[in-house]
Design an enzyme around this catalytic site. Structure first.
Site, PDB file in Angstrom:
ATOM      1  N   CYS A 250       0.931  -1.182   0.008  1.00  0.00           N
ATOM      2  CA  CYS A 250      -0.147   0.010   0.046  1.00  0.00           C
ATOM      3  C   CYS A 250       0.829   1.255   0.218  1.00  0.00           C
ATOM      4  O   CYS A 250       1.002   2.066   1.191  1.00  0.00           O
ATOM      5  CB  CYS A 250      -1.098   0.131   1.286  1.00  0.00           C
ATOM      6  N   ALA A 251       1.737   1.467  -1.060  1.00  0.00           N
ATOM      7  CA  ALA A 251       2.897   2.372  -1.171  1.00  0.00           C
ATOM      8  C   ALA A 251       2.084   3.812  -0.894  1.00  0.00           C
ATOM      9  O   ALA A 251       2.913   4.638  -0.217  1.00  0.00           O
ATOM     10  CB  ALA A 251       3.611   2.341  -2.277  1.00  0.00           C
TER      11      ALA A 251
ATOM     12  N   GLY B 139       4.700   7.067  -1.297  1.00  0.00           N
ATOM     13  CA  GLY B 139       5.871   6.486  -0.876  1.00  0.00           C
ATOM     14  C   GLY B 139       6.977   6.785   0.269  1.00  0.00           C
ATOM     15  O   GLY B 139       7.913   6.443   0.039  1.00  0.00           O
ATOM     16  N   GLY B 140       6.188   7.371   1.205  1.00  0.00           N
ATOM     17  CA  GLY B 140       7.177   7.817   2.333  1.00  0.00           C
ATOM     18  C   GLY B 140       7.787   6.538   2.951  1.00  0.00           C
ATOM     19  O   GLY B 140       9.013   6.706   3.250  1.00  0.00           O
ATOM     20  N   LYS B 141       7.091   5.371   3.369  1.00  0.00           N
ATOM     21  CA  LYS B 141       7.692   4.327   3.931  1.00  0.00           C
ATOM     22  C   LYS B 141       8.649   3.677   2.804  1.00  0.00           C
ATOM     23  O   LYS B 141       9.522   2.773   2.977  1.00  0.00           O
ATOM     24  CB  LYS B 141       6.539   3.077   4.386  1.00  0.00           C
TER      25      LYS B 141
ATOM     26  N   ASP C 167      -0.041  -0.173  -5.317  1.00  0.00           N
ATOM     27  CA  ASP C 167      -1.025   0.429  -4.876  1.00  0.00           C
ATOM     28  C   ASP C 167      -2.368   0.386  -5.769  1.00  0.00           C
ATOM     29  O   ASP C 167      -2.282  -0.178  -7.063  1.00  0.00           O
ATOM     30  CB  ASP C 167      -0.741   1.960  -4.623  1.00  0.00           C
TER      31      ASP C 167
ATOM     32  N   ASP D 195       0.699  -1.397   4.670  1.00  0.00           N
ATOM     33  CA  ASP D 195       0.413   0.008   5.608  1.00  0.00           C
ATOM     34  C   ASP D 195      -1.111   0.294   5.155  1.00  0.00           C
ATOM     35  O   ASP D 195      -1.309   1.191   4.505  1.00  0.00           O
ATOM     36  CB  ASP D 195       1.296   1.106   5.055  1.00  0.00           C
TER      37      ASP D 195
ATOM     38  N   CYS E  91      -2.264   3.518  11.127  1.00  0.00           N
ATOM     39  CA  CYS E  91      -2.065   4.801  11.849  1.00  0.00           C
ATOM     40  C   CYS E  91      -3.571   5.005  12.590  1.00  0.00           C
ATOM     41  O   CYS E  91      -4.110   5.986  12.962  1.00  0.00           O
ATOM     42  CB  CYS E  91      -1.904   6.196  11.160  1.00  0.00           C
TER      43      CYS E  91
END
Length: 559
Positions: free
Chosen positions: A375-376, A379-381, A399, A445, A498
């Site tokens: 679940c990009a 792209g932070g992770k 994604d 994520d 989150c």
């Protein structure tokens, strides 16, 4: 005189100052006075002028009016609060930095305490104590706001038209942001009273938004355009004082009706937060969610070392302290413009909460691995995993939303990431394509309620509904089952959210483990972050200072 040439007018012809002077002509010199100081050098400095240390801005009453206008535009829109603020400021270039800070603080403070303010205003207007939860839309707000129809007038605009700012809405919006500004200490009560009196509709007023259609037609009294009667300043003062008093009363544990009102949560969401927590834990967590979140950077070690990054910030006059839980985190002591950060264009930093950085460390990723970011999104992770892998191995971002990954290539190039494959787009619910090989690590994520980021998006508590939560739960379960079969024996499936809700976190993983007994929860060796008794990563703002995150590292048996 009008038609006469210039030379015939009184005063003679216009003098041409640019006419060349003959060499024998000399400019007459006026004698210089010596009995007064020079205008440039010796004049004593003026002390009554405002200094440049504090930016000059609009007066507080005008800023209250603009804050109420922003709240109205947000109510009439369908986007998140931060986007509404950005759009509002973009259209009003005349606002200075101090003005924007005032308006933003008052607006977000209102969203953090919306239910408490609304019930205080309602009680002040009606003289009634709100004894139970009211309808899910309207005023006062006690439940999710749905399609943003939370307005006192309950009027709907024609399709394609912007809803009118009704007189009752103008008064209530002004009181909402006014109470927030008074509680924040940025506006005195006198300014709120004066602005509320100005916002109150007056007879025969032509001010936009001052008209309102009465509930019942009144043919005998057509004199006034507004059904709200004029009000005296003494009444406004009493109303402001009473609203502020009740807002303070509702915030006190011993006098408040319940915790949901005190912390401004919908009843159903407060009940969900209470699952797996006692009342003291809920109170502590809710209090921390009402505070602004810190600004945290992740140092991109593919471009710069931590010491070099800190030295660059110090040279630029930007104060930052090391993070508490992760080695590459820096917490800014104050807000600064993004582009003022040194090396931001060269990929030195990424804005990433420390709890989110902990998830990357929790995966246990190592150089040389084959990794799928299922679940990009933006792209932070993905970028963080590439840095942890030291650009050795392979990362495939996946994604279902093309718009979310459109900037991923640009971000990866700026960050110096060389091991990322072309992003893959999948249809929700479809099986994983067979050309995606089994991976050493799959990070999910997952889409979730986002309740762990309420500090940054205080409107989230009002936009979320129990129906939407159930949709998230079903999507999370489906993703876990889909990607479980794409893990190599001995590999890890890391599920993260989150969210602060038990139903999306531990409960979701417990159900998964019942369906897939070949997986067990196993955190990486030497993990420095907070772990539950089961080995799950759990962070909360009140205990760890970062946003609320959850992660479970599920290792597949080596059969």
């Amino acid at each position: 005189m009008k038609g006469k040439p210039r030379g015939d007018r009184p005063g003679g012809p216009k003098k041409d100052n640019n006419r060349p002077r003959r060499p024998d002509q000399e400019r007459s010199q006026r004698p210089q006075r010596t009995d007064r100081p020079s205008r440039k050098d010796d004049r004593p400095p003026r002390t009554d002028r405002p200094t440049t240390d504090k930016p000059r801005g609009m007066n507080r009453r005008a800023l209250l009016q603009l804050s109420a206008e922003l709240l109205h535009e947000f109510r009439c829109g369908d986007g998140p609060a931060d986007r509404a603020v950005g759009d509002y400021f973009h259209k009003r270039k005349f606002l200075g930095s101090a003005d924007r800070t005032f308006i933003g603080d008052a607006f977000f403070q209102t969203l953090r305490h919306l239910r408490r303010y609304d019930e205080a205003i309602f009680s002040s207007f009606s003289g009634q104590f709100v004894a139970r939860a009211r309808a899910s839309v309207g005023f006062p707000v006690t439940q999710p706001i749905g399609a943003r129809s939370w307005q006192a007038g309950q009027r709907s605009a024609p399709e394609g038209k912007k809803p009118q700012w009704l007189s009752s809405d103008r008064v209530i919006d002004t009181l909402r942001v006014g109470i927030a500004a008074v509680e924040a200490g940025i506006v005195p009560v006198e300014d709120l009273t004066a602005e509320l009196l100005r916002a109150w509709p007056q007879p025969n007023s032509n001010r936009p938004g001052s008209e309102e259609i009465p509930e019942q037609p009144v043919e005998e009294k057509p004199a006034s355009k507004s059904p709200i009667k004029p009000i005296q300043s003494a009444s406004v003062e009493r109303m402001c004082a009473r609203s502020l008093e009740l807002a303070g009363t509702y915030s006190q544990p011993g006098k408040s009706m319940d915790s949901a009102r005190r912390h401004s949560f919908p009843d159903w969401l407060w009940a969900q937060i209470g699952v797996g927590r006692d009342l003291d834990q809920c109170e502590s967590l809710a209090a921390s969610l009402a505070l602004p979140a810190p600004i945290t950077l992740r140092v991109n070690t593919l471009r710069v070392t931590l010491n070099e990054a800190r030295a660059g910030l110090i040279k630029a006059g930007i104060k930052a302290i090391p993070g508490t839980h992760t080695p590459d985190a820096l917490v800014l002591r104050e807000r600064v413009p993004r582009l003022s950060l040194p090396g931001i264009r060269e990929g030195w930093f990424e804005f990433q909460d420390e709890g989110s950085q902990l998830i990357g460390v929790y995966t246990g990723v190592e150089p040389g691995m084959t990794v799928v970011d299922a679940c990009a999104g933006g792209g932070g992770k993905t970028l963080h995993l590439a840095a942890l892998m030291a650009n050795e191995g392979k990362i495939l971002p996946v994604d279902v939303d093309e718009a979310r990954v459109k900037d991923l290539h640009r971000r990866a190039k700026r960050a110096g990431v060389r091991i990322m494959d072309e992003p893959r787009l999948l249809n929700p619910g479809d099986p994983i394509p067979t050309d995606i090989p089994p991976a050493d690590l799959v990070l999910i994520d997952a889409p979730c309620s986002g309740t762990g980021t309420i500090r940054r998006s205080p409107d989230r508590r009002w936009r979320l509904s129990s129906h939407e939560l159930e949709i998230y739960r079903q999507a999370q379960s489906r993703l876990l089952d889909q990607w479980a079969v794409r893990i190599r024996p001995g590999g890890a499936l890391v599920y993260s959210t989150c969210s602060l809700l038990h139903v999306e976190n531990s409960h979701q993983i417990s159900e998964f483990l019942q369906r897939h007994p070949e997986f067990t929860i196993a955190p990486p060796a030497g993990f420095p972050g907070p772990l539950s008794d089961k080995g799950e990563l759990i962070t909360t703002p009140d205990q760890h200072g970062c946003d609320g995150f959850y992660a479970a590292r599920l290792v597949r048996s080596g059969d």
